[in-house]
Design a protein around this motif. Structure first.
Motif, PDB file in Angstrom:
ATOM      1  N   VAL A   1      36.549  26.439   9.470  1.00 18.38           N
ATOM      2  CA  VAL A   1      37.359  27.986  10.116  1.00 18.38           C
ATOM      3  C   VAL A   1      37.252  28.885   8.992  1.00 18.38           C
ATOM      4  CG1 VAL A   1      39.233  28.937  11.362  1.00 18.38           C
ATOM      5  CG2 VAL A   1      38.382  26.391  11.502  1.00 18.38           C
ATOM      6  N   LEU A   2      36.654  30.001   9.099  1.00 21.57           N
ATOM      7  CA  LEU A   2      36.673  31.045   8.112  1.00 21.57           C
ATOM      8  C   LEU A   2      37.512  32.201   8.616  1.00 21.57           C
ATOM      9  CD1 LEU A   2      35.720  34.082   6.988  1.00 21.57           C
ATOM     10  CD2 LEU A   2      35.666  32.233   5.610  1.00 21.57           C
ATOM     11  N   SER A   3      38.813  32.715   7.880  1.00 22.10           N
ATOM     12  CA  SER A   3      39.615  33.781   8.464  1.00 22.10           C
ATOM     13  C   SER A   3      39.070  34.850   7.495  1.00 22.10           C
ATOM     14  CB  SER A   3      41.119  33.056   8.120  1.00 22.10           C
ATOM     15  OG  SER A   3      41.253  32.037   8.985  1.00 22.10           O
ATOM     16  N   ILE A   4      39.399  35.933   8.401  1.00 18.00           N
ATOM     17  CA  ILE A   4      39.031  37.416   7.739  1.00 18.00           C
ATOM     18  C   ILE A   4      40.489  38.009   8.182  1.00 18.00           C
ATOM     19  CG2 ILE A   4      37.797  39.581   7.935  1.00 18.00           C
ATOM     20  CD1 ILE A   4      35.608  37.878   8.849  1.00 18.00           C
ATOM     21  N   THR A   5      40.994  38.733   7.226  1.00 17.35           N
ATOM     22  CA  THR A   5      42.071  39.579   7.184  1.00 17.35           C
ATOM     23  C   THR A   5      42.250  40.893   6.685  1.00 17.35           C
ATOM     24  OG1 THR A   5      43.636  37.304   6.759  1.00 17.35           O
ATOM     25  CG2 THR A   5      44.751  39.543   6.617  1.00 17.35           C
TER      26      THR A   5
ATOM     27  N   SER B   1      32.074  27.064  10.983  1.00 20.42           N
ATOM     28  CA  SER B   1      31.889  26.758  12.659  1.00 20.42           C
ATOM     29  C   SER B   1      32.439  27.977  13.587  1.00 20.42           C
ATOM     30  CB  SER B   1      32.249  25.733  13.375  1.00 20.42           C
ATOM     31  OG  SER B   1      31.406  24.718  12.536  1.00 20.42           O
ATOM     32  N   VAL B   2      33.665  28.430  12.953  1.00 24.21           N
ATOM     33  CA  VAL B   2      34.495  29.367  13.700  1.00 24.21           C
ATOM     34  C   VAL B   2      34.926  30.701  12.794  1.00 24.21           C
ATOM     35  CG1 VAL B   2      36.478  29.811  15.082  1.00 24.21           C
ATOM     36  CG2 VAL B   2      35.065  27.542  15.180  1.00 24.21           C
ATOM     37  N   ILE B   3      35.142  31.976  13.414  1.00 22.86           N
ATOM     38  CA  ILE B   3      35.431  33.050  12.645  1.00 22.86           C
ATOM     39  C   ILE B   3      36.738  33.446  13.112  1.00 22.86           C
ATOM     40  CG2 ILE B   3      34.874  35.315  12.020  1.00 22.86           C
ATOM     41  CD1 ILE B   3      31.814  34.658  12.242  1.00 22.86           C
ATOM     42  N   CYS B   4      37.725  33.536  12.508  1.00 24.35           N
ATOM     43  CA  CYS B   4      39.070  34.083  12.737  1.00 24.35           C
ATOM     44  C   CYS B   4      39.542  35.544  12.164  1.00 24.35           C
ATOM     45  CB  CYS B   4      40.240  33.187  12.613  1.00 24.35           C
ATOM     46  SG  CYS B   4      40.420  31.788  13.523  1.00 24.35           S
TER      47      CYS B   4
ATOM     48  N   ALA C   1      36.167  24.245  16.403  1.00 24.29           N
ATOM     49  CA  ALA C   1      35.284  23.793  15.148  1.00 24.29           C
ATOM     50  C   ALA C   1      34.981  22.314  15.553  1.00 24.29           C
ATOM     51  CB  ALA C   1      35.847  23.854  13.883  1.00 24.29           C
ATOM     52  N   ARG C   2      35.521  21.523  16.287  1.00 20.31           N
ATOM     53  CA  ARG C   2      35.133  20.272  16.464  1.00 20.31           C
ATOM     54  C   ARG C   2      34.332  20.082  17.522  1.00 20.31           C
ATOM     55  NH1 ARG C   2      40.568  18.997  14.645  1.00 20.31           N
ATOM     56  NH2 ARG C   2      41.482  18.718  16.742  1.00 20.31           N
ATOM     57  N   GLN C   3      34.016  21.043  18.106  1.00 15.15           N
ATOM     58  CA  GLN C   3      32.895  21.048  19.346  1.00 15.15           C
ATOM     59  C   GLN C   3      31.536  21.214  18.914  1.00 15.15           C
ATOM     60  OE1 GLN C   3      34.047  20.087  22.009  1.00 15.15           O
ATOM     61  NE2 GLN C   3      34.531  21.759  23.667  1.00 15.15           N
TER      62      GLN C   3
ATOM     63  N   ALA D   1      28.538  22.613  17.372  1.00 11.98           N
ATOM     64  CA  ALA D   1      28.460  24.006  17.000  1.00 11.98           C
ATOM     65  C   ALA D   1      27.136  24.464  17.849  1.00 11.98           C
ATOM     66  CB  ALA D   1      28.089  24.105  15.510  1.00 11.98           C
ATOM     67  N   ARG D   2      26.120  23.778  17.803  1.00 13.57           N
ATOM     68  CA  ARG D   2      24.746  24.312  18.489  1.00 13.57           C
ATOM     69  C   ARG D   2      25.146  24.707  19.958  1.00 13.57           C
ATOM     70  NH1 ARG D   2      20.608  22.643  21.330  1.00 13.57           N
ATOM     71  NH2 ARG D   2      21.320  20.377  21.293  1.00 13.57           N
ATOM     72  N   LEU D   3      25.719  23.875  20.605  1.00 13.17           N
ATOM     73  CA  LEU D   3      25.995  24.162  22.016  1.00 13.17           C
ATOM     74  C   LEU D   3      27.126  25.312  22.296  1.00 13.17           C
ATOM     75  CD1 LEU D   3      24.606  22.341  24.280  1.00 13.17           C
ATOM     76  CD2 LEU D   3      24.780  21.095  21.972  1.00 13.17           C
ATOM     77  N   LEU D   4      28.125  25.545  21.365  1.00 10.08           N
ATOM     78  CA  LEU D   4      28.693  26.594  21.465  1.00 10.08           C
ATOM     79  C   LEU D   4      28.051  27.975  21.324  1.00 10.08           C
ATOM     80  CD1 LEU D   4      31.918  25.792  19.229  1.00 10.08           C
ATOM     81  CD2 LEU D   4      32.139  26.082  21.415  1.00 10.08           C
ATOM     82  N   ARG D   5      27.142  27.691  20.503  1.00 12.03           N
ATOM     83  CA  ARG D   5      26.185  29.101  20.128  1.00 12.03           C
ATOM     84  C   ARG D   5      25.663  29.417  21.540  1.00 12.03           C
ATOM     85  NH1 ARG D   5      25.322  26.761  15.151  1.00 12.03           N
ATOM     86  NH2 ARG D   5      23.239  26.132  15.655  1.00 12.03           N
TER      87      ARG D   5
END
Length: 257
Positions: free
Chosen positions: A13-17, A49-52, A196-198, A200-204
């Motif tokens: 998980v990448l967080s952007i503040t 996998s996920v951007i916050c 992020a545990r799902q 990733a390709r299917l999430l996209r």
């Protein structure tokens, strides 16, 4: 990268503040550009996998910095400023999750319409004051809000620009859930970790289907059936089916992000 955009990574998980608390995280041209660049970089990073996205110190964003906005008005089709941020959000293939921790004004609210999941602190407040500023709404709000809220409610929010709270945003479907202020970031990180545990390709693929409008319902049904048939023999489905038979959680971490 602007000093007012801070990034950190925990697991996948990448967080952007947005980090300009002295101005309630108001956005300038340089912040927009750094914000967009951070989203694009995260979307291309194989470890993410996920951007916050969130705001620093009790505010999500108070919207455009008016002085900077007057100096650097937006341009159509530009990859800089607000247009560049919206383009980065729209083109992101990975899930984008927002944690709204305080006021979300103007683009602080309209950018949420381009996120996949939105969670709010109990004290969060939202406002769309464009008309009262002598402007029109931005970010596709006049297209997206009527489809989400209905024409009457969207018109009221955009015409008057009044504040509305997190519970009202929840009841209208603008946010997925509301958490106590002190718990917001922990709860959102937990949701992002689950996401992020799902696979990733299917999430996209699923995000792509949600975001793209088909010509007809029948066309979308056929497209989904075709994708299901193509994915049944793929490693993610094989792992999920095996895990179901073995009565254990599937391990999707072995697959590409």
């Amino acid at each position: 990268m602007s000093e007012h955009i801070r990034t950190s990574q925990a697991g996948a998980v990448l967080s952007i503040t947005i980090n300009r608390p002295d101005k309630k995280n108001a956005l300038t041209r340089s912040i927009y550009d750094s914000f967009a660049a951070a989203i694009r970089a995260a979307d291309q990073d194989a470890t993410v996998s996920v951007i916050c996205i969130t705001g620093a110190e009790g505010a999500f964003s108070s919207g455009n910095d008016i002085q900077d906005f007057e100096t650097h008005p937006p341009t159509v089709g530009g990859q800089s400023g607000p247009g560049g941020l919206f383009a980065a959000l729209r083109s992101a293939e990975k899930p984008v999750v927002a944690a709204v921790n305080g006021m979300a004004v103007g683009i602080g609210t309209t950018l949420l319409l381009h996120c996949d999941l939105v969670y709010a602190a109990a004290s969060a407040r939202f406002r769309l004051p464009f008309v009262g500023l002598g402007l029109v709404p931005e970010g596709g709000a006049t297209y997206l809000l009527p489809r989400l809220l209905g024409i009457r409610r969207a018109s009221e929010l955009l015409f008057f620009g009044d504040w509305f709270d997190a519970q009202r945003a929840l009841s209208w479907g603008l946010v997925n859930d509301v958490f106590e202020d002190a718990e917001l970031l922990v709860k959102v990180q937990a949701q992002a970790d689950l996401l992020a545990r799902q696979p990733a390709r299917l999430l996209r693929l699923t995000k792509q289907l949600i975001k793209q409008s088909p010509n007809s319902l029948e066309e979308r049904i056929d497209e989904e059936i075709d994708l299901i048939a193509r994915n049944i023999p793929q490693p993610e489905a094989r792992e999920a089916f095996l895990a179901r038979r073995e009565k254990r959680p599937p391990d999707f971490g072995q697959f590409e992000t």
